[in-house]
Design a protein around this motif. Structure first.
Motif, PDB file in Angstrom:
ATOM      1  N   GLU B 250       0.841  -1.199   0.000  1.00  0.00           N
ATOM      2  CA  GLU B 250       0.000   0.000   0.000  1.00  0.00           C
ATOM      3  C   GLU B 250       0.877   1.250   0.000  1.00  0.00           C
ATOM      4  OE1 GLU B 250      -3.798   0.661   2.343  1.00  0.00           O
ATOM      5  OE2 GLU B 250      -3.023  -1.218   3.159  1.00  0.00           O
ATOM      6  N   MET B 251       0.518   2.185  -0.827  1.00  0.00           N
ATOM      7  CA  MET B 251       1.162   3.493  -0.858  1.00  0.00           C
ATOM      8  C   MET B 251       2.659   3.453  -1.131  1.00  0.00           C
ATOM      9  SD  MET B 251      -0.651   5.380   2.239  1.00  0.00           S
ATOM     10  CE  MET B 251      -2.309   4.955   2.617  1.00  0.00           C
ATOM     11  N   ALA B 252       3.101   2.520  -1.964  1.00  0.00           N
ATOM     12  CA  ALA B 252       4.496   2.550  -2.406  1.00  0.00           C
ATOM     13  C   ALA B 252       4.501   3.389  -3.667  1.00  0.00           C
ATOM     14  CB  ALA B 252       4.998   1.145  -2.658  1.00  0.00           C
ATOM     15  N   SER B 253       5.021   4.576  -3.586  1.00  0.00           N
ATOM     16  CA  SER B 253       4.839   5.543  -4.669  1.00  0.00           C
ATOM     17  C   SER B 253       5.653   5.192  -5.911  1.00  0.00           C
ATOM     18  CB  SER B 253       5.200   6.942  -4.180  1.00  0.00           C
ATOM     19  OG  SER B 253       6.490   6.932  -3.636  1.00  0.00           O
ATOM     20  N   ILE B 254       5.159   5.696  -7.025  1.00  0.00           N
ATOM     21  CA  ILE B 254       5.820   5.475  -8.315  1.00  0.00           C
ATOM     22  C   ILE B 254       6.531   6.771  -8.688  1.00  0.00           C
ATOM     23  CG2 ILE B 254       5.497   4.817 -10.743  1.00  0.00           C
ATOM     24  CD1 ILE B 254       4.312   2.665  -8.999  1.00  0.00           C
ATOM     25  N   TRP B 255       7.859   6.702  -8.838  1.00  0.00           N
ATOM     26  CA  TRP B 255       8.655   7.884  -9.172  1.00  0.00           C
ATOM     27  C   TRP B 255       9.176   7.850 -10.598  1.00  0.00           C
ATOM     28  CZ3 TRP B 255       9.925  12.219  -6.201  1.00  0.00           C
ATOM     29  CH2 TRP B 255       9.395  12.214  -4.902  1.00  0.00           C
ATOM     30  N   GLY B 256       9.289   6.655 -11.153  1.00  0.00           N
ATOM     31  CA  GLY B 256       9.884   6.539 -12.478  1.00  0.00           C
ATOM     32  C   GLY B 256       8.827   6.480 -13.570  1.00  0.00           C
ATOM     33  N   THR B 257       9.252   6.819 -14.762  1.00  0.00           N
ATOM     34  CA  THR B 257       8.380   6.703 -15.937  1.00  0.00           C
ATOM     35  C   THR B 257       8.242   5.220 -16.284  1.00  0.00           C
ATOM     36  OG1 THR B 257       9.299   8.777 -16.719  1.00  0.00           O
ATOM     37  CG2 THR B 257       8.120   7.447 -18.337  1.00  0.00           C
ATOM     38  N   PRO B 258       7.035   4.735 -16.539  1.00  0.00           N
ATOM     39  CA  PRO B 258       6.897   3.326 -16.948  1.00  0.00           C
ATOM     40  C   PRO B 258       7.714   3.059 -18.226  1.00  0.00           C
ATOM     41  CG  PRO B 258       4.756   4.260 -16.394  1.00  0.00           C
ATOM     42  CD  PRO B 258       5.727   5.390 -16.406  1.00  0.00           C
ATOM     43  N   ASN B 273      10.098  -2.906  -5.504  1.00  0.00           N
ATOM     44  CA  ASN B 273       9.440  -3.969  -6.275  1.00  0.00           C
ATOM     45  C   ASN B 273       9.281  -3.528  -7.724  1.00  0.00           C
ATOM     46  OD1 ASN B 273       9.108  -5.709  -4.077  1.00  0.00           O
ATOM     47  ND2 ASN B 273       7.242  -4.644  -3.448  1.00  0.00           N
ATOM     48  N   LEU B 274       9.642  -4.455  -8.616  1.00  0.00           N
ATOM     49  CA  LEU B 274       9.499  -4.175 -10.046  1.00  0.00           C
ATOM     50  C   LEU B 274       8.352  -5.032 -10.598  1.00  0.00           C
ATOM     51  CD1 LEU B 274      10.917  -2.704 -12.509  1.00  0.00           C
ATOM     52  CD2 LEU B 274      11.951  -4.927 -12.961  1.00  0.00           C
ATOM     53  N   TYR B 275       7.489  -4.394 -11.360  1.00  0.00           N
ATOM     54  CA  TYR B 275       6.301  -5.073 -11.889  1.00  0.00           C
ATOM     55  C   TYR B 275       6.356  -5.108 -13.410  1.00  0.00           C
ATOM     56  CZ  TYR B 275       4.532  -4.137  -7.213  1.00  0.00           C
ATOM     57  OH  TYR B 275       4.377  -4.085  -5.848  1.00  0.00           O
ATOM     58  N   PRO B 287       3.680 -13.737 -11.228  1.00  0.00           N
ATOM     59  CA  PRO B 287       2.842 -13.984 -10.043  1.00  0.00           C
ATOM     60  C   PRO B 287       3.184 -13.080  -8.860  1.00  0.00           C
ATOM     61  CG  PRO B 287       4.307 -15.850 -10.500  1.00  0.00           C
ATOM     62  CD  PRO B 287       4.452 -14.913 -11.635  1.00  0.00           C
ATOM     63  N   SER B 288       4.430 -12.654  -8.803  1.00  0.00           N
ATOM     64  CA  SER B 288       4.839 -11.708  -7.754  1.00  0.00           C
ATOM     65  C   SER B 288       5.867 -10.757  -8.361  1.00  0.00           C
ATOM     66  CB  SER B 288       5.448 -12.460  -6.557  1.00  0.00           C
ATOM     67  OG  SER B 288       6.585 -13.167  -6.996  1.00  0.00           O
ATOM     68  N   PRO B 289       6.001  -9.579  -7.797  1.00  0.00           N
ATOM     69  CA  PRO B 289       6.969  -8.644  -8.377  1.00  0.00           C
ATOM     70  C   PRO B 289       8.405  -9.108  -8.144  1.00  0.00           C
ATOM     71  CG  PRO B 289       6.054  -7.751  -6.357  1.00  0.00           C
ATOM     72  CD  PRO B 289       5.304  -9.008  -6.626  1.00  0.00           C
ATOM     73  N   PHE B 290       9.300  -8.558  -8.940  1.00  0.00           N
ATOM     74  CA  PHE B 290      10.721  -8.834  -8.740  1.00  0.00           C
ATOM     75  C   PHE B 290      11.229  -7.860  -7.672  1.00  0.00           C
ATOM     76  CE2 PHE B 290      15.115  -7.576 -10.178  1.00  0.00           C
ATOM     77  CZ  PHE B 290      15.741  -8.670  -9.610  1.00  0.00           C
ATOM     78  N   GLU B 291      11.747  -8.449  -6.589  1.00  0.00           N
ATOM     79  CA  GLU B 291      12.203  -7.602  -5.471  1.00  0.00           C
ATOM     80  C   GLU B 291      13.676  -7.260  -5.668  1.00  0.00           C
ATOM     81  OE1 GLU B 291      11.242  -9.575  -1.819  1.00  0.00           O
ATOM     82  OE2 GLU B 291       9.166  -9.894  -2.448  1.00  0.00           O
ATOM     83  N   THR B 292      13.944  -5.985  -5.850  1.00  0.00           N
ATOM     84  CA  THR B 292      15.332  -5.578  -6.110  1.00  0.00           C
ATOM     85  C   THR B 292      16.099  -5.321  -4.816  1.00  0.00           C
ATOM     86  OG1 THR B 292      14.764  -3.247  -6.217  1.00  0.00           O
ATOM     87  CG2 THR B 292      14.650  -4.477  -8.277  1.00  0.00           C
ATOM     88  N   GLY B 293      15.400  -5.080  -3.740  1.00  0.00           N
ATOM     89  CA  GLY B 293      16.059  -4.850  -2.466  1.00  0.00           C
ATOM     90  C   GLY B 293      16.388  -3.388  -2.194  1.00  0.00           C
ATOM     91  N   ALA B 294      16.207  -2.542  -3.156  1.00  0.00           N
ATOM     92  CA  ALA B 294      16.439  -1.093  -2.954  1.00  0.00           C
ATOM     93  C   ALA B 294      15.392  -0.339  -3.768  1.00  0.00           C
ATOM     94  CB  ALA B 294      17.840  -0.710  -3.400  1.00  0.00           C
ATOM     95  N   SER B 295      15.069   0.846  -3.324  1.00  0.00           N
ATOM     96  CA  SER B 295      13.974   1.572  -3.969  1.00  0.00           C
ATOM     97  C   SER B 295      14.259   1.863  -5.443  1.00  0.00           C
ATOM     98  CB  SER B 295      13.682   2.872  -3.214  1.00  0.00           C
ATOM     99  OG  SER B 295      14.844   3.644  -3.139  1.00  0.00           O
ATOM    100  N   LEU B 296      13.202   1.877  -6.212  1.00  0.00           N
ATOM    101  CA  LEU B 296      13.314   2.161  -7.642  1.00  0.00           C
ATOM    102  C   LEU B 296      12.724   3.542  -7.897  1.00  0.00           C
ATOM    103  CD1 LEU B 296      12.220  -1.347  -8.948  1.00  0.00           C
ATOM    104  CD2 LEU B 296      14.465  -0.333  -9.301  1.00  0.00           C
ATOM    105  N   ILE B 297      13.588   4.510  -7.908  1.00  0.00           N
ATOM    106  CA  ILE B 297      13.167   5.903  -8.103  1.00  0.00           C
ATOM    107  C   ILE B 297      13.494   6.339  -9.533  1.00  0.00           C
ATOM    108  CG2 ILE B 297      13.436   8.280  -7.253  1.00  0.00           C
ATOM    109  CD1 ILE B 297      12.288   6.252  -5.178  1.00  0.00           C
ATOM    110  N   SER B 298      14.624   5.858 -10.027  1.00  0.00           N
ATOM    111  CA  SER B 298      15.088   6.229 -11.365  1.00  0.00           C
ATOM    112  C   SER B 298      14.165   5.639 -12.441  1.00  0.00           C
ATOM    113  CB  SER B 298      16.507   5.675 -11.515  1.00  0.00           C
ATOM    114  OG  SER B 298      16.851   5.503 -12.847  1.00  0.00           O
TER     115      SER B 298
END
Lengths: 267, 374
Positions: B250-258, B273-275, B287-298
């Protein structure tokens, strides 16, 4: 740890007030300052009482005699002072402790106001994770409140100010902006330090008070001039509320404003 | 100086440092990350007090503006370029047009009242400049105001355009669709009495929460993420949402352009999480997102129909819809700025590193590094 104990609850409080009062961040800052001052009021009272007790002690006959008697033996003087503190039931740290407790609250308040304004990407990146689902659930219990995340961005305009920017008032015919709020900060800081200073017969204390009266307003004014006006608004609100708080407790020293008379009394 | 006075001065200085440390406002301190635009083998970088033009072939400096940076102007929004101009806004209220060849200043636009966080768009000789004062300014290529449109909140996203319309996503939760230009008859009177105000958008769409990222447009569909972790695909002709996808946290914001590949839309959230979702209907491809372990802002890029992303911990990886990520390299730096791709090189702009810009090949090997000269 710092975020969990101080920043998150403060941001939640600020957002809650902001949401309750119809989304005016300026009024939210003022009301939140009032709330924090009310919560820390018992500490302020304790601090005032302890300071008064310490001040009274300095005119105590035993204290003065002790200063004369052991003026060349600092260790002994310290021992005797501690004895006297015990006899009189005074803790020398009692006036410092409330200040020490309040200090992180004040710093937290600055940080939460700046972060809640979120007027730049790094601030926003810090702010959003603090608006947790838990906060959202709390808000959902109260009718009429919006989802906290949907409050972003906060309405930063209050009176003539953009609370996310340093404040300046532009007057036709004058080429530069006048930092009106920073001037208010200097005036209210000066009044606060001046009115709250306790008269002292000790020249060292007098010198310290004089320096505080001069430097603190300048320092606060410089912050208000340089940083977001939301912070300056907090400074003004805090100063005014503190003055009112001391007035209600009957602890304002209006005589401090009359400089010449004060010098005569000291003599 | 006696001890008490000395202690008082020290206490005052400590307080000053603490309070200064608490505030991240004003032009005096970093409040964002670098922005870069790649065009015709040149990288235009806005970072701190200066704008740099770099040769993407070898990372050499072509020019910088101003020659000596001043703390009065801070640049973070990625520059926009045309055939002859570089348009870049600063963190006070000034939009600059620079000569693309040498970085000489051509004009300034100072009517805005707040900072430029979003990049401008240059389209058919018109500069569309979104500002955080809630206005979008449309200027001719000499910096004269043509018209302006007022959203209800700050604008942090670069607008997009197609042949017919301009698309602006705003922090006020809305997607606005505007005409590319307006005749005087179509404009309303502005504060100063001049007819420069667009009173109504062509249409608008409520996205629920603020948009801080840049949208992307392909085949009449606009893809954009919001701060509450929802990605929308909006059909611009039908003026409706084709699909929307909500991230798991919930409320994990999207900062990057799709990032768009031939069949999928990839996007990351601030929880790392990468979707990957189907471009047509928004259904999850994994089935589940790819967890990168660090935020995806770029913002990521597309290279050979694969999505390439940079996590904030410096890891750069490629991935396709089969969910088999390949780590290209890991930089010892925080990465928030969008990746770029030019001349066969992935261009990375770290936010915390000695290097201002790095270029790697598609296998992750370093090609060059630009270290700013002092």
């Amino acid at each position: 740890m710092w975020d969990t104990i101080i920043i998150k609850p403060f941001i939640a409080g600020l957002l809650f007030i902001y949401d309750m009062i119809g989304q005016n961040f300026g009024i939210a800052i003022i009301l939140f300052t009032v709330v924090i001052k009310a919560i820390t009021h018992p500490l302020t009272v304790k601090q005032i009482k302890s300071s008064k007790a310490m001040q009274d002690l300095q005119t105590d006959k035993d204290w003065l005699e002790m200063q004369k008697k052991y003026k060349n033996d600092r260790d002994r003087l310290a021992q005797e002072q501690m004895k006297l503190y015990k006899e009189k039931g005074i803790s020398p740290f009692a006036s410092c402790l409330p200040t020490l407790i309040q200090f992180p609250i004040i710093i937290g308040l600055y940080q939460s106001i700046i972060q809640t304004m979120g007027n730049a990407p790094l601030q926003m990146l810090n702010l959003i994770p603090k608006i947790t689902p838990l906060l959202s659930n709390v808000f959902s219990f109260l009718p009429g409140l919006q989802e906290p995340i949907s409050l972003i961005p906060l309405q930063n305009h209050f009176l003539w100010m953009n609370l996310g920017q340093p404040e300046r008032v532009y007057i036709p015919g004058i080429s530069f902006g006048i930092p009106l709020l920073a001037i208010f900060v200097v005036i209210t800081s000066f009044l606060q330090t001046k009115l709250m200073a306790t008269p002292s017969s000790d020249p060292q204390s007098q010198q310290m008070t004089g320096m505080m009266n001069l430097y603190m307003p300048i320092l606060m004014g410089w912050f208000a001039y340089s940083f977001a006006s939301g912070l300056a608004l907090y400074f003004v609100a805090s100063n005014v509320i503190t003055i009112i708080q001391y007035a209600v407790l009957g602890k304002l020293n209006f005589s401090n404003l009359k400089r010449k008379k004060k010098v005569e009394v000291v003599k | 100086m006696n001890k008490k006075i000395f202690s008082l001065i020290i206490l005052t200085l400590i307080s000053a440092v603490l309070i200064s440390g608490c505030t991240t406002n004003s032009a005096a301190s970093a409040s964002s990350w670098p922005g870069m635009m790649l065009d015709n083998q040149t990288g235009y970088l806005a970072y701190g007090t200066q704008v740099y033009a770099l040769d993407v072939k070898n990372g050499s400096l072509l020019w910088k503006y101003p020659a000596e940076g001043s703390s009065k102007s801070q640049f973070y929004a990625a520059p926009e370029v045309s055939d002859s101009l570089v348009i870049v806004g600063d963190y006070t209220n000034t939009l600059y047009a620079l000569d693309k060849e040498n970085g000489f200043e051509k004009w300034q636009f100072t009517d805005a009242e707040d900072r430029y966080i979003a990049s401008s768009l240059l389209n058919n000789g018109i500069v569309y400049a979104p500002n955080t004062d809630s206005y979008l300014y449309a200027l001719d290529d000499n910096g004269n105001l043509l018209w302006r449109f007022k959203a209800n909140g700050p604008n942090w996203s670069k607008p997009l355009a197609d042949e017919n319309h301009l698309y602006l996503t705003s922090m006020d939760h809305f997607l606005y669709v505007l005409n590319l230009n307006y005749s005087e008859a179509e404009l309303a009177a502005d504060k100063d009495g001049g007819k420069t105000l667009v009173s109504e958008p062509v249409w608008s769409l409520d996205l629920g929460t603020a948009v801080v990222s840049n949208p992307v447009l392909e085949d009449g569909i606009l893809y954009v993420g919001t701060v509450d972790g929802i990605v929308y695909a909006v059909d611009l002709e039908k003026q409706s949402v084709v699909w929307k996808y909500t991230v798991e946290d919930e409320m994990a914001s999207i900062w990057g352009t799709p990032v768009l590949t031939s069949d999928a839309v990839f996007f990351g959230d601030e929880n790392g999480n990468l979707y990957a979702v189907d471009k047509k209907d928004g259904s999850a491809l994994w089935p589940s997102p790819f967890e990168t372990g660090a935020s995806l802002i770029s913002s990521g890029i597309t290279v050979d129909d694969k999505a390439v992303f940079a996590a904030s911990d410096g890891k750069i990886f490629s991935i396709d819809s089969s969910k088999e990520p390949k780590t290209l390299t890991t930089l010892d730096a925080v990465i928030y700025s969008p990746l770029g791709f030019e001349d066969g090189k992935i261009v990375v702009v770290p936010a915390s590193s000695e290097a201002l810009v790095k270029a790697i090949d598609t296998n992750g090997n370093e090609v060059w590094t630009y270290l700013p000269t002092k």
